[in-house]
Design a protein around this motif. Structure first.
Motif, PDB file in Angstrom:
ATOM      1  N   UNK A  49      40.647  39.547  46.987  1.00  0.00           N
ATOM      2  CA  UNK A  49      39.106  39.439  47.163  1.00  0.00           C
ATOM      3  C   UNK A  49      38.651  40.410  46.172  1.00  0.00           C
ATOM      4  N   UNK A  50      37.260  40.520  46.484  1.00  0.00           N
ATOM      5  CA  UNK A  50      36.269  41.332  45.472  1.00  0.00           C
ATOM      6  C   UNK A  50      36.896  42.745  45.599  1.00  0.00           C
ATOM      7  N   UNK A  51      37.153  43.272  46.797  1.00  0.00           N
ATOM      8  CA  UNK A  51      37.476  44.613  46.999  1.00  0.00           C
ATOM      9  C   UNK A  51      38.593  44.920  46.197  1.00  0.00           C
ATOM     10  N   UNK A  52      39.593  44.291  46.210  1.00  0.00           N
ATOM     11  CA  UNK A  52      40.778  44.421  45.465  1.00  0.00           C
ATOM     12  C   UNK A  52      40.579  44.235  43.954  1.00  0.00           C
ATOM     13  N   UNK A  53      39.664  43.438  43.399  1.00  0.00           N
ATOM     14  CA  UNK A  53      39.301  43.183  42.227  1.00  0.00           C
ATOM     15  C   UNK A  53      38.715  44.487  41.720  1.00  0.00           C
ATOM     16  N   UNK A  54      37.920  45.234  42.371  1.00  0.00           N
ATOM     17  CA  UNK A  54      37.209  46.489  42.118  1.00  0.00           C
ATOM     18  C   UNK A  54      38.183  47.451  42.126  1.00  0.00           C
ATOM     19  N   UNK A  55      38.919  47.562  42.947  1.00  0.00           N
ATOM     20  CA  UNK A  55      40.075  48.575  42.975  1.00  0.00           C
ATOM     21  C   UNK A  55      40.849  48.613  41.660  1.00  0.00           C
ATOM     22  N   UNK A  56      41.443  47.504  41.381  1.00  0.00           N
ATOM     23  CA  UNK A  56      42.039  47.304  39.997  1.00  0.00           C
ATOM     24  C   UNK A  56      41.408  47.809  38.904  1.00  0.00           C
ATOM     25  N   UNK A  57      40.119  47.329  38.958  1.00  0.00           N
ATOM     26  CA  UNK A  57      39.308  47.740  37.588  1.00  0.00           C
ATOM     27  C   UNK A  57      39.216  49.038  37.559  1.00  0.00           C
ATOM     28  N   UNK A  58      39.363  49.696  38.564  1.00  0.00           N
ATOM     29  CA  UNK A  58      38.957  51.392  38.797  1.00  0.00           C
ATOM     30  C   UNK A  58      40.169  51.962  38.390  1.00  0.00           C
ATOM     31  N   UNK A  59      41.319  51.528  38.894  1.00  0.00           N
ATOM     32  CA  UNK A  59      42.881  51.843  38.648  1.00  0.00           C
ATOM     33  C   UNK A  59      42.847  51.633  37.172  1.00  0.00           C
ATOM     34  N   UNK A  60      42.714  50.687  36.638  1.00  0.00           N
ATOM     35  CA  UNK A  60      42.831  50.360  35.251  1.00  0.00           C
ATOM     36  C   UNK A  60      42.211  51.227  34.187  1.00  0.00           C
ATOM     37  N   UNK A  61      40.918  51.443  34.420  1.00  0.00           N
ATOM     38  CA  UNK A  61      40.195  52.145  33.692  1.00  0.00           C
ATOM     39  C   UNK A  61      40.577  53.550  34.039  1.00  0.00           C
ATOM     40  N   UNK A 119      36.327  46.331  31.061  1.00  0.00           N
ATOM     41  CA  UNK A 119      37.302  45.487  31.866  1.00  0.00           C
ATOM     42  C   UNK A 119      36.615  44.390  32.712  1.00  0.00           C
ATOM     43  N   UNK A 120      37.031  43.254  32.774  1.00  0.00           N
ATOM     44  CA  UNK A 120      36.151  41.942  33.467  1.00  0.00           C
ATOM     45  C   UNK A 120      37.212  41.500  34.404  1.00  0.00           C
ATOM     46  N   UNK A 121      37.086  41.558  35.597  1.00  0.00           N
ATOM     47  CA  UNK A 121      37.777  40.884  36.575  1.00  0.00           C
ATOM     48  C   UNK A 121      37.308  39.374  36.721  1.00  0.00           C
ATOM     49  N   UNK A 122      38.203  38.431  36.981  1.00  0.00           N
ATOM     50  CA  UNK A 122      37.535  37.155  37.412  1.00  0.00           C
ATOM     51  C   UNK A 122      38.716  36.560  38.824  1.00  0.00           C
ATOM     52  N   UNK A 123      38.230  36.381  39.654  1.00  0.00           N
ATOM     53  CA  UNK A 123      39.059  35.913  40.825  1.00  0.00           C
ATOM     54  C   UNK A 123      39.367  34.337  40.774  1.00  0.00           C
ATOM     55  N   UNK A 138      44.975  34.704  42.359  1.00  0.00           N
ATOM     56  CA  UNK A 138      45.332  35.684  41.470  1.00  0.00           C
ATOM     57  C   UNK A 138      43.700  36.402  40.987  1.00  0.00           C
ATOM     58  N   UNK A 139      44.123  37.343  40.067  1.00  0.00           N
ATOM     59  CA  UNK A 139      42.803  38.078  39.603  1.00  0.00           C
ATOM     60  C   UNK A 139      43.191  38.294  38.241  1.00  0.00           C
ATOM     61  N   UNK A 140      42.258  37.419  37.251  1.00  0.00           N
ATOM     62  CA  UNK A 140      42.579  37.592  35.827  1.00  0.00           C
ATOM     63  C   UNK A 140      42.065  38.733  35.325  1.00  0.00           C
ATOM     64  N   UNK A 141      42.378  39.617  34.521  1.00  0.00           N
ATOM     65  CA  UNK A 141      41.561  40.808  34.308  1.00  0.00           C
ATOM     66  C   UNK A 141      41.845  40.984  32.693  1.00  0.00           C
ATOM     67  N   UNK A 175      48.845  39.057  40.962  1.00  0.00           N
ATOM     68  CA  UNK A 175      48.838  38.072  42.100  1.00  0.00           C
ATOM     69  C   UNK A 175      49.161  39.107  43.390  1.00  0.00           C
ATOM     70  N   UNK A 176      48.982  38.371  44.447  1.00  0.00           N
ATOM     71  CA  UNK A 176      48.964  38.761  45.868  1.00  0.00           C
ATOM     72  C   UNK A 176      50.276  39.517  46.110  1.00  0.00           C
ATOM     73  N   UNK A 177      51.534  39.393  45.414  1.00  0.00           N
ATOM     74  CA  UNK A 177      52.635  40.188  45.332  1.00  0.00           C
ATOM     75  C   UNK A 177      52.833  41.344  44.851  1.00  0.00           C
ATOM     76  N   UNK A 178      51.578  41.975  44.292  1.00  0.00           N
ATOM     77  CA  UNK A 178      51.542  42.990  43.450  1.00  0.00           C
ATOM     78  C   UNK A 178      52.157  43.098  41.995  1.00  0.00           C
ATOM     79  N   UNK A 179      52.095  41.741  41.369  1.00  0.00           N
ATOM     80  CA  UNK A 179      52.795  41.539  40.110  1.00  0.00           C
ATOM     81  C   UNK A 179      51.666  41.496  38.954  1.00  0.00           C
TER      82      UNK A 179
END
Length: 132
Positions: free
Chosen positions: A67-79, A95-99, A103-106, A124-128
């Motif tokens: 979801x959007x929350x996970x997407x934002x969290x991923x971007x913050x972690x990668x950044x 870094x641009x996320x797209x759900x 899966x979330x494309x980054x 993906x939802x499995x953490x990969x």
């Protein structure tokens, strides 16, 4: 200043690449930057005893819904993984996320010299995290 020569590794598994029965190296700044970015993306906090802050720590997101929350969290972690030690200047990073479905494309864009390095990955939802 920075690394002028490094070992070349596979984008998805981090395996050392071989060329003519020898460890492959590179002096290409873009290759070195790309390999280091991918290593940081796939590393978790505390994986390296001498540098415990190194890595994006994406493992902490396993089991969370896409979801959007996970997407934002991923971007913050990668950044964070790329900028906390000034490896990449935050002004040279996007870094641009797209759900897309489950899966979330980054899309990561990094200014390297006079060019822009693009790294596309999928979470993906499995953490990969897969590097495309």
């Amino acid at each position: 200043d920075g690394v002028s020569k490094d070992i070349k590794v596979d984008s998805n598994y981090g395996d050392i690449e071989l060329l003519n029965k020898d460890i492959r190296t590179t002096t290409n700044t873009r290759d070195i930057c790309k390999d280091t970015v991918i290593e940081r993306y796939k590393t978790n906090i505390n994986d390296f005893a001498l540098n415990p802050n190194y890595g994006a720590d994406l493992e902490k997101n396993i089991g969370k819904g896409i979801d959007r929350n996970l997407s934002n969290s991923l971007v913050a972690s990668l950044r964070y993984s790329l900028t906390y030690d000034n490896f990449i200047d935050a002004n040279n990073l996007s870094i641009i996320p797209l759900i897309i479905g489950n899966e979330i494309k980054l899309y990561t864009y990094i200014k390297v010299g006079t060019t822009t390095l693009e790294i596309t990955s999928s979470y993906d939802g499995n953490g990969v995290l897969k590097i495309d």
